[in-house]
Design a protein around this motif. Structure first.
Motif, PDB file in Angstrom:
ATOM      1  N   PHE A   1      21.898  27.807  -1.945  1.00 12.47           N
ATOM      2  CA  PHE A   1      23.109  28.199  -1.233  1.00 12.47           C
ATOM      3  C   PHE A   1      24.321  27.604  -1.926  1.00 12.47           C
ATOM      4  N   ALA A   2      25.293  28.465  -2.214  1.00  8.85           N
ATOM      5  CA  ALA A   2      26.541  28.057  -2.842  1.00  8.85           C
ATOM      6  C   ALA A   2      27.669  28.874  -2.225  1.00  8.85           C
ATOM      7  N   PRO A   3      28.840  28.301  -2.077  1.00  9.28           N
ATOM      8  CA  PRO A   3      29.935  29.029  -1.419  1.00  9.28           C
ATOM      9  C   PRO A   3      30.345  30.306  -2.136  1.00  9.28           C
ATOM     10  N   ASP A   4      30.210  30.347  -3.466  1.00 13.32           N
ATOM     11  CA  ASP A   4      30.682  31.502  -4.227  1.00 13.32           C
ATOM     12  C   ASP A   4      29.617  32.576  -4.421  1.00 13.32           C
ATOM     13  N   GLU A   5      28.427  32.394  -3.892  1.00 12.09           N
ATOM     14  CA  GLU A   5      27.353  33.369  -4.048  1.00 12.09           C
ATOM     15  C   GLU A   5      27.320  34.316  -2.852  1.00 12.09           C
ATOM     16  N   HIS A   6      26.564  35.427  -3.015  1.00 10.12           N
ATOM     17  CA  HIS A   6      26.415  36.426  -1.964  1.00 10.12           C
ATOM     18  C   HIS A   6      24.985  36.407  -1.442  1.00 10.12           C
ATOM     19  N   TYR A   7      24.835  36.704  -0.147  1.00  8.41           N
ATOM     20  CA  TYR A   7      23.535  36.625   0.507  1.00  8.41           C
ATOM     21  C   TYR A   7      23.358  37.845   1.414  1.00  8.41           C
ATOM     22  N   VAL A   8      22.138  38.346   1.462  1.00  8.80           N
ATOM     23  CA  VAL A   8      21.824  39.530   2.242  1.00  8.80           C
ATOM     24  C   VAL A   8      21.062  39.122   3.495  1.00  8.80           C
ATOM     25  N   TRP A   9      21.397  39.775   4.603  1.00  5.79           N
ATOM     26  CA  TRP A   9      20.685  39.535   5.859  1.00  5.79           C
ATOM     27  C   TRP A   9      19.344  40.253   5.820  1.00  5.79           C
TER      28      TRP A   9
END
Length: 259
Positions: free
Chosen positions: A83-91
């Motif tokens: 987890f990083a603030p500048d990355e994107h994550y999918v639900w």
């Protein structure tokens, strides 16, 4: 939590940025939950909490690809998960599993009902036949209305210009009732946009007209002084001699150097 729409393996999914998740955990709405949720007092604590949720596969880190449609980008899950603030994550969690289950059961029921149509009671089969005939009649009436209004427009285009449309909003992007309001209307084109006042498209006066106005202002000022007055402007000179009652000569500079 601000989410966006993406396409993962041909399926529409929602994804978010790490910064949005951190802001959601730091928001007053999350703090109001109290002891029901883990307490977060800093951005680092929020990052650690979100990182601990990755093994549960509630969301996974993705890499965005090119756009496949308006506002929808193709996404792909990457092997390395963190987890990083500048990355994107999918639900990956369905927010409403009961609805999905109900839709699946309804789809299976419709398919079985269609397959078992010969086993239906006679009254139900007759009712379905009348219903299908009624739907086909509505479709035929719609196409017939479209043909009639086209013929009427062609006739009135020749007889009574500019032509008359029957139900002019029939194919407009409006509601069902508004499609039949008004009943008829003239085929009047939309009004054209007003042309700009200036030829150069800016609407500002040219340099030549500005200099002419300056010269005229200098001449008017020269007429107000008695005796001998001498005024200089941008490209304009005014000379006046004699008393207050005598004529005065105003010389305007040539504007050939501006062209």
């Amino acid at each position: 939590l601000k989410t966006r729409t993406g396409a993962l393996n041909g399926k529409r999914v929602d994804y978010f940025k790490g910064k949005s998740a951190i802001k959601a955990l730091r928001s007053p709405a999350y703090a109001k939950l109290g002891a029901k949720v883990p307490q977060v007092d800093s951005d680092d604590a929020a990052t650690q909490l979100l990182h601990s949720l990755i093994p549960h596969t509630f969301f996974l880190r993705i890499q965005r690809g090119p756009s496949i449609s308006s506002g929808v980008k193709a996404v792909q899950i990457v092997p390395q998960q963190l987890f990083a603030p500048d990355e994107h994550y999918v639900w990956l969690v369905d927010p409403n599993p009961i609805r999905q289950l109900a839709l699946a059961v309804a789809m299976v029921a419709v398919v079985l009902a269609g397959v078992m149509f010969p086993l239906w009671p006679v009254k139900m089969r007759i009712g379905v036949w009348y219903l299908s005939v009624g739907v086909l009649g509505l479709i035929a009436a719609f196409f017939g209305l479209a043909i009639v209004r086209l013929v009427l427009w062609l006739v009135t285009k020749v007889v009574a210009r500019p032509g008359i449309w029957l139900f002019p909003n029939l194919f407009a992007d409006v509601g069902f009732v508004d499609s039949f309001i008004p009943t008829w209307g003239w085929d009047v084109p939309p009004p054209k946009k007003a042309k700009k006042a200036a030829k150069d498209g800016t609407g500002t006066p040219s340099k030549k007209s500005s200099k002419r106005k300056d010269a005229a202002a200098a001449a008017a000022q020269a007429q107000q002084h008695g005796g001998h007055s001498h005024s200089h402007g941008d490209g304009a000179h005014s000379h006046s001699h004699g008393g207050d009652d005598g004529p005065r000569i105003v010389e305007l500079a040539d504007d050939d150097d501006d062209e």
